[in-house]
Design a protein around this motif. Structure first.
Motif, PDB file in Angstrom:
ATOM      1  N   TYR A  44       1.233  -1.480   0.025  1.00 20.43           N
ATOM      2  CA  TYR A  44      -0.141   0.380  -0.215  1.00 20.43           C
ATOM      3  C   TYR A  44       0.762   1.290  -0.038  1.00 20.43           C
ATOM      4  N   TYR A  45       1.787   1.096   1.134  1.00 19.02           N
ATOM      5  CA  TYR A  45       2.407   2.767   1.305  1.00 19.02           C
ATOM      6  C   TYR A  45       3.628   2.713  -0.390  1.00 19.02           C
ATOM      7  N   ARG A  48       1.142   4.525  -2.459  1.00 22.34           N
ATOM      8  CA  ARG A  48       0.685   5.764  -1.880  1.00 22.34           C
ATOM      9  C   ARG A  48       2.054   6.755  -2.641  1.00 22.34           C
ATOM     10  N   GLN A  85      -1.209  16.565   0.694  1.00 16.44           N
ATOM     11  CA  GLN A  85      -1.188  14.772   0.967  1.00 16.44           C
ATOM     12  C   GLN A  85       0.268  14.362   1.264  1.00 16.44           C
ATOM     13  N   VAL A  89       1.492  12.248   4.370  1.00 19.03           N
ATOM     14  CA  VAL A  89       2.762  11.222   4.159  1.00 19.03           C
ATOM     15  C   VAL A  89       3.349  10.902   5.007  1.00 19.03           C
ATOM     16  N   VAL A 284      -9.254   9.039   1.665  1.00 18.51           N
ATOM     17  CA  VAL A 284      -7.776   9.526   0.948  1.00 18.51           C
ATOM     18  C   VAL A 284      -7.732  10.742   1.150  1.00 18.51           C
TER      19      VAL A 284
END
Length: 356
Positions: A44-45, A48, A85, A89, A284
Motif C-alpha cells: 500500500y505505501y 501511495r 498529501q 505522508v 484518501v
C-alpha cells in the motif's frame, strides 16, 4: 511516537469478576493484533508514495511548462492539495507506519517535510507526540493552547490580548484563519530551528533553506512578480485550509481536560476524539484521519487498516459503555464551530453595553 502493540496475557493481572487479564486497552489490543491489523502494509505505501511523488513532480512539471500565465493559479491549487498529501505522508512516517526503522522514517520524513513542503519534521513530530499523549488536555496538548483561538470556558475567562479579542467571533473567523496555517507552519518551523537544543538542527535548517530558495526562485523566474505573489498567496492559503480541514473535525468540540483530570489510556483517546463517516474517497482526502479514534488508540497502525479496525473498536467501546462518536463531514465541522461559538459567548457578553 507511541507504538501500540499486543500485550502478552501472562504479563497482565486478572480483572476481578471477568476472568480476563489486562486493562481495557490491553484486551482491545489483543483483539486488534489477532486480526492482523498491526501488520505492515508495504505494498500500500509503495503505491501511495509513488502516486504522491508523481503528483508532486507532475505539478511542478506543469508549472514550468505553462509559463507566465494566469492559468498557473489552477496549478497553485493543485500543488496545494499535493503539498497537503505530502504532509499526510509525513504524518504516517512520524508514526512509523511506513518503515520499521526509526532512521528510515526520519530520513523520509525530512525529505517529505523539510525539503518538499518547507515544514520542520522534527518540530512537528515533537508537537504531535505531545498531542497524542494528552489530547485535549489544556496543560499538555499544544493543539489546544490559547495562542490565537480559545478552546474552553476556562481559557475564555483567563484570556487576554489577541485570543480575548479573536475569541468573541472565533467561529466565524476559523476558516479565514486557516488560510494562514500554511504560513504558520513555515514560521513555526523556523522559530523551532532557531533554538539551540533542537535535534538535527543543521540538517533541518539546510533542507528548509533549500526548499525556500528553490520555491521562490521557481516562482519569480517563471512568473511575473505580480503573478508570482498571487501564486504564492493562493498556494499557501489553500494548503493551509486543506491541512486545517483535515485536522479540525478530529478533536474540536470534544471534552476538554485540565489540571489533575486523568483517564485511563483507552478513555483518554476515545472520549476526546471524533470519527468522520465516509467512503474510500474520504479516506484518501483525509489521509485516514477520519478514523481518529482508531488512530489515537493505535498510532502505528497502517492507514488502510484503520477502516478494518473501526468496527472492532466500536463494538468493544459499546461493551464497555464508553461513548464512541461518529459524525458526517458537515456535522463534524458544525460541532466544532458551535463549540467555538459557545466558548466565546462569555467574551461577547462582556463586550455588550448594558442599557442605561
Amino acid at each position: 511516537m507511541t507504538n501500540s502493540t499486543a500485550i502478552d496475557d501472562a504479563d497482565l493481572p486478572v480483572v476481578p469478576g471477568t476472568g480476563e487479564r489486562g486493562s481495557d486497552f490491553a484486551r482491545l489490543s489483543r483483539r486488534i493484533a489477532q486480526a492482523g491489523l498491526l501488520d505492515r502494509r508495504p505494498g500500500y505505501y509503495a503505491v501511495r508514495l509513488t502516486l504522491v511523488t508523481a503528483a508532486f513532480v507532475g505539478g511542478w512539471a506543469a508549472f514550468f511548462a505553462l509559463g507566465d500565465s494566469w492559468y498557473q493559479m489552477l496549478v497553485a491549487v493543485f500543488l496545494a492539495v499535493v503539498f497537503a498529501q505530502v504532509g499526510l505522508v509525513a504524518h504516517d512516517l512520524a508514526h512509523r507506519q511506513v518503515f520499521r526503522s526509526r532512521r528510515s522514517s526520519e530520513i523520509a520524513g525530512l525529505v517529505a517535510g523539510n525539503l518538499a513542503i518547507g515544514m520542520s519534521y522534527g518540530w512537528w513530530m515533537e508537537k504531535h507526540t505531545r498531542h497524542h499523549a494528552n489530547p485535549n488536555h489544556e496543560d499538555h496538548d499544544p493543539d489546544v493552547a490559547p495562542d490565537v483561538l480559545i478552546w474552553s470556558h476556562e481559557q475564555a475567562a483567563e484570556s487576554k490580548g489577541l485570543p480575548r479579542f479573536m475569541g468573541k467571533w472565533q467561529a466565524f473567523l476559523f476558516f479565514p484563519l486557516l488560510t494562514l496555517e500554511g504560513f504558520n507552519l513555515h514560521v513555526s518551523s523556523v522559530r523551532a530551528l532557531l533554538r539551540p537544543e533542537t535535534k538535527h538542527r543543521a540538517v533541518e535548517s539546510s533542507l528548509l533553506v533549500v526548499h525556500a530558495v528553490l520555491y521562490l526562485v521557481a516562482l519569480f523566474a517563471v512568473l511575473s512578480p505580480g503573478k508570482a505573489v498571487v501564486f504564492l498567496l493562493l498556494h499557501q492559503a489553500v494548503f493551509g485550509v486543506y491541512l486545517g480541514c483535515t485536522f479540525a473535525p478530529n478533536h474540536k468540540g470534544m471534552p476538554m481536560f485540565r489540571g489533575e483530570d486523568k483517564l485511563d489510556f483507552l478513555r483518554r483517546q476515545v472520549l476526546t476524539s471524533r470519527n468522520v463517516r465516509g467512503g474510500h474517497v474520504l479516506d484518501v482526502v483525509l489521509g485516514g484521519l477520519n478514523y481518529q479514534i482508531e488512530h489515537h488508540l493505535f498510532p502505528s497502525m497502517p492507514m488502510p487498516n484503520l477502516r478494518r479496525a473501526q468496527p472492532i473498536v466500536k463494538a468493544y467501546c459499546e461493551e464497555l459503555g464508553v461513548d464512541y462518536l461518529e459524525s458526517g463531514v458537515i456535522s463534524s465541522y458544525a460541532q466544532a464551530l458551535r463549540h467555538l461559538h459557545d466558548v466565546g459567548e462569555s467574551l461577547r457578553a462582556r463586550s455588550t453595553p448594558v442599557p442605561g
